[in-house]
Design a protein around this motif. Structure first.
Motif, PDB file in Angstrom:
ATOM      1  N   ALA A 203      -0.484  -3.017   8.675  1.00  0.00           N
ATOM      2  CA  ALA A 203      -1.708  -3.669   8.189  1.00  0.00           C
ATOM      3  C   ALA A 203      -2.477  -4.347   9.319  1.00  0.00           C
ATOM      4  N   LEU A 204      -1.782  -4.797  10.334  1.00  0.00           N
ATOM      5  CA  LEU A 204      -2.432  -5.462  11.464  1.00  0.00           C
ATOM      6  C   LEU A 204      -3.047  -4.476  12.453  1.00  0.00           C
ATOM      7  N   THR A 205      -2.506  -3.263  12.539  1.00  0.00           N
ATOM      8  CA  THR A 205      -2.882  -2.352  13.618  1.00  0.00           C
ATOM      9  C   THR A 205      -3.717  -1.160  13.177  1.00  0.00           C
ATOM     10  N   ALA A 206      -3.740  -0.837  11.888  1.00  0.00           N
ATOM     11  CA  ALA A 206      -4.518   0.320  11.438  1.00  0.00           C
ATOM     12  C   ALA A 206      -6.006   0.060  11.676  1.00  0.00           C
ATOM     13  N   PRO A 207      -6.751   1.051  12.129  1.00  0.00           N
ATOM     14  CA  PRO A 207      -8.185   0.850  12.344  1.00  0.00           C
ATOM     15  C   PRO A 207      -8.966   0.963  11.040  1.00  0.00           C
ATOM     16  N   ASP A 208     -10.105   0.287  10.995  1.00  0.00           N
ATOM     17  CA  ASP A 208     -11.103   0.509   9.941  1.00  0.00           C
ATOM     18  C   ASP A 208     -10.535   0.357   8.536  1.00  0.00           C
ATOM     19  N   VAL A 209      -9.905  -0.795   8.256  1.00  0.00           N
ATOM     20  CA  VAL A 209      -9.305  -0.979   6.938  1.00  0.00           C
ATOM     21  C   VAL A 209     -10.299  -1.535   5.924  1.00  0.00           C
ATOM     22  N   GLY A 210     -11.426  -2.130   6.388  1.00  0.00           N
ATOM     23  CA  GLY A 210     -12.346  -2.749   5.440  1.00  0.00           C
ATOM     24  C   GLY A 210     -11.590  -3.749   4.591  1.00  0.00           C
ATOM     25  N   HIS A 211     -11.629  -3.546   3.268  1.00  0.00           N
ATOM     26  CA  HIS A 211     -10.676  -4.241   2.400  1.00  0.00           C
ATOM     27  C   HIS A 211      -9.843  -3.184   1.708  1.00  0.00           C
ATOM     28  N   THR A 212      -8.568  -3.142   2.026  1.00  0.00           N
ATOM     29  CA  THR A 212      -7.644  -2.154   1.491  1.00  0.00           C
ATOM     30  C   THR A 212      -6.555  -2.852   0.704  1.00  0.00           C
ATOM     31  N   VAL A 213      -6.303  -2.383  -0.508  1.00  0.00           N
ATOM     32  CA  VAL A 213      -5.209  -2.893  -1.335  1.00  0.00           C
ATOM     33  C   VAL A 213      -4.031  -1.936  -1.226  1.00  0.00           C
ATOM     34  N   VAL A 214      -2.862  -2.481  -0.952  1.00  0.00           N
ATOM     35  CA  VAL A 214      -1.644  -1.675  -0.865  1.00  0.00           C
ATOM     36  C   VAL A 214      -0.551  -2.359  -1.679  1.00  0.00           C
ATOM     37  N   TYR A 215       0.448  -1.579  -2.035  1.00  0.00           N
ATOM     38  CA  TYR A 215       1.650  -2.144  -2.641  1.00  0.00           C
ATOM     39  C   TYR A 215       2.710  -2.328  -1.567  1.00  0.00           C
ATOM     40  N   GLY A 216       3.463  -3.403  -1.692  1.00  0.00           N
ATOM     41  CA  GLY A 216       4.485  -3.726  -0.714  1.00  0.00           C
ATOM     42  C   GLY A 216       5.874  -3.561  -1.273  1.00  0.00           C
ATOM     43  N   SER A 218       9.786  -1.126  -0.432  1.00  0.00           N
ATOM     44  CA  SER A 218      10.495  -0.125   0.345  1.00  0.00           C
ATOM     45  C   SER A 218      10.388   1.236  -0.348  1.00  0.00           C
ATOM     46  N   ALA A 219      11.012   2.245   0.252  1.00  0.00           N
ATOM     47  CA  ALA A 219      10.961   3.607  -0.297  1.00  0.00           C
ATOM     48  C   ALA A 219      12.026   3.747  -1.381  1.00  0.00           C
ATOM     49  N   ASN A 220      11.898   2.951  -2.428  1.00  0.00           N
ATOM     50  CA  ASN A 220      12.924   2.868  -3.460  1.00  0.00           C
ATOM     51  C   ASN A 220      12.937   4.103  -4.354  1.00  0.00           C
ATOM     52  N   THR A 221      14.101   4.572  -4.663  1.00  0.00           N
ATOM     53  CA  THR A 221      14.243   5.710  -5.580  1.00  0.00           C
ATOM     54  C   THR A 221      13.580   5.400  -6.912  1.00  0.00           C
ATOM     55  N   ARG A 222      13.691   4.153  -7.380  1.00  0.00           N
ATOM     56  CA  ARG A 222      13.179   3.758  -8.697  1.00  0.00           C
ATOM     57  C   ARG A 222      11.770   3.151  -8.634  1.00  0.00           C
ATOM     58  N   LEU A 223      11.049   3.446  -7.578  1.00  0.00           N
ATOM     59  CA  LEU A 223       9.723   2.887  -7.349  1.00  0.00           C
ATOM     60  C   LEU A 223       8.796   3.091  -8.541  1.00  0.00           C
ATOM     61  N   TRP A 224       8.018   2.040  -8.873  1.00  0.00           N
ATOM     62  CA  TRP A 224       7.074   2.100  -9.987  1.00  0.00           C
ATOM     63  C   TRP A 224       5.645   2.343  -9.543  1.00  0.00           C
ATOM     64  N   TRP A 225       5.334   2.100  -8.280  1.00  0.00           N
ATOM     65  CA  TRP A 225       3.937   2.198  -7.865  1.00  0.00           C
ATOM     66  C   TRP A 225       3.769   3.150  -6.687  1.00  0.00           C
ATOM     67  N   ASP A 226       2.537   3.489  -6.432  1.00  0.00           N
ATOM     68  CA  ASP A 226       2.178   4.478  -5.424  1.00  0.00           C
ATOM     69  C   ASP A 226       1.966   3.779  -4.076  1.00  0.00           C
ATOM     70  N   LEU A 227       2.710   4.192  -3.068  1.00  0.00           N
ATOM     71  CA  LEU A 227       2.584   3.619  -1.734  1.00  0.00           C
ATOM     72  C   LEU A 227       1.570   4.362  -0.870  1.00  0.00           C
ATOM     73  N   GLY A 228       0.752   5.213  -1.483  1.00  0.00           N
ATOM     74  CA  GLY A 228      -0.149   6.067  -0.714  1.00  0.00           C
ATOM     75  C   GLY A 228      -1.089   5.310   0.199  1.00  0.00           C
ATOM     76  N   THR A 229      -1.707   4.220  -0.292  1.00  0.00           N
ATOM     77  CA  THR A 229      -2.658   3.495   0.562  1.00  0.00           C
ATOM     78  C   THR A 229      -1.935   2.769   1.693  1.00  0.00           C
ATOM     79  N   ALA A 230      -0.692   2.348   1.462  1.00  0.00           N
ATOM     80  CA  ALA A 230       0.075   1.726   2.544  1.00  0.00           C
ATOM     81  C   ALA A 230       0.470   2.767   3.584  1.00  0.00           C
ATOM     82  N   ARG A 231       0.909   3.924   3.137  1.00  0.00           N
ATOM     83  CA  ARG A 231       1.278   4.983   4.078  1.00  0.00           C
ATOM     84  C   ARG A 231       0.068   5.436   4.891  1.00  0.00           C
ATOM     85  N   ALA A 232      -1.123   5.391   4.288  1.00  0.00           N
ATOM     86  CA  ALA A 232      -2.332   5.789   5.008  1.00  0.00           C
ATOM     87  C   ALA A 232      -2.625   4.855   6.175  1.00  0.00           C
ATOM     88  N   LEU A 233      -2.109   3.639   6.126  1.00  0.00           N
ATOM     89  CA  LEU A 233      -2.261   2.702   7.238  1.00  0.00           C
ATOM     90  C   LEU A 233      -1.254   2.970   8.353  1.00  0.00           C
TER      91      LEU A 233
END
Length: 278
Positions: A203-216, A218-233
């Motif tokens: 989150a500190l180093t990705a360029p051009d984030v504007g305002h980006t919402v991510v979920y925080g 780990s890569a949990n097997t039972r994950l409930w939410w999409d980590l796509g925007t975090a991975r994009a950073l």
């Protein structure tokens, strides 16, 4: 806007708290010089420490002066009275952004929470949730408490300061950042401390984030939410709560997705009154 350069000096607010203490030990390995702020005394170390409340606007100006970015963890992290949440989380976050604006700090990482969207129904799959049913970062605000409401405010304030003042923010809807999960629900939301540091670094180093919402989490097997925007950073989580699943299920049994304290993403925060622990 000037080109984004990776930060080196980062102000960590809420440095004496649970997540703040974990990050104090982990972020320097990613190349950061930390400056610490909390309203209570922080154990002495090599960092510069500012002991001040978020209501002290002069102290906030001094704390942010000269830093490259802020990780904002300070505030109340559980449900409380509206008046207390208003002062610490709403007014305090506003004061922080005003200090950032006045001192020309280009980026904030804002510790939002899953409780900003806590009344969304949780996925009902007992283990691995199909990708199409994961809760996305674009999910509408559905706060489960005054605490969750304050995180909605913080996300919207971050959007305003990006649109009006060009201050970039990554709002991280953190699940449960502990050394290990302590409930069956946490198997879906757990953010290991090491992955927390990886997320903040991205989150500190990705360029051009504007305002980006991510979920925080780990890569949990039972994950409930999409980590796509975090991975994009550039976030690449390395840990999975599944290593704790057998032990927790043997001790606590499976969750009941129809129970009032389990039916929604916010879990026990969605009961009236909210149940602790989260």
């Amino acid at each position: 806007m000037p080109a984004h350069r990776p930060p080196r000096t980062v102000l960590l607010t809420g440095a004496a708290g649970g997540v703040g203490t974990l990050m104090r030990g982990l972020l320097p390995a990613h190349g950061y010089e930390l400056r610490l702020l909390d309203r209570v005394a922080v154990d002495p170390g090599p960092e510069r420490v500012v002991t001040a409340d978020l209501a002290d606007r002069a102290a906030l100006r001094e704390a942010v002066r000269g830093v490259d970015a802020v990780i904002h963890l300070a505030g109340i992290s559980v449900e409380s009275t509206f008046e207390k949440v208003l002062r610490a989380n709403v007014e305090g976050t506003y004061h922080l952004y005003e200090a950032v604006r006045a001192e020309g700090v280009p980026r904030v990482v804002f510790a939002s929470s899953n409780h900003a969207v806590g009344y969304h129904p949780r996925p009902r799959h007992p283990r691995r949730v199909p990708a199409g049913e994961l809760i996305g970062a674009g999910a509408a605000h559905r706060p489960d408490t005054f605490y969750g409401l304050s995180k909605c405010f913080g996300e919207d304030l971050a959007q305003l300061y990006w649109d009006r003042h060009g201050i970039e923010t990554v709002s991280a809807r953190i699940g449960s950042c502990f050394p290990e999960p302590t409930s069956v629900r946490m198997l879906s939301l757990w953010l290991s401390p090491a992955d927390g540091a990886r997320l903040f670094h991205a989150a500190l180093t990705a360029p051009d984030v504007g305002h980006t919402v991510v979920y925080g989490s780990s890569a949990n097997t039972r994950l409930w939410w999409d980590l796509g925007t975090a991975r994009a950073l550039g976030y690449e989580p390395q840990d999975d709560s599944e290593v704790y699943a057998d032990k927790l299920l043997a001790e606590l049994g499976p969750d009941d997705p129809d129970a009032p304290d389990q039916a929604n993403l916010g879990g026990p925060f969605c009961t009236d009154p909210p149940i602790w622990p989260r």
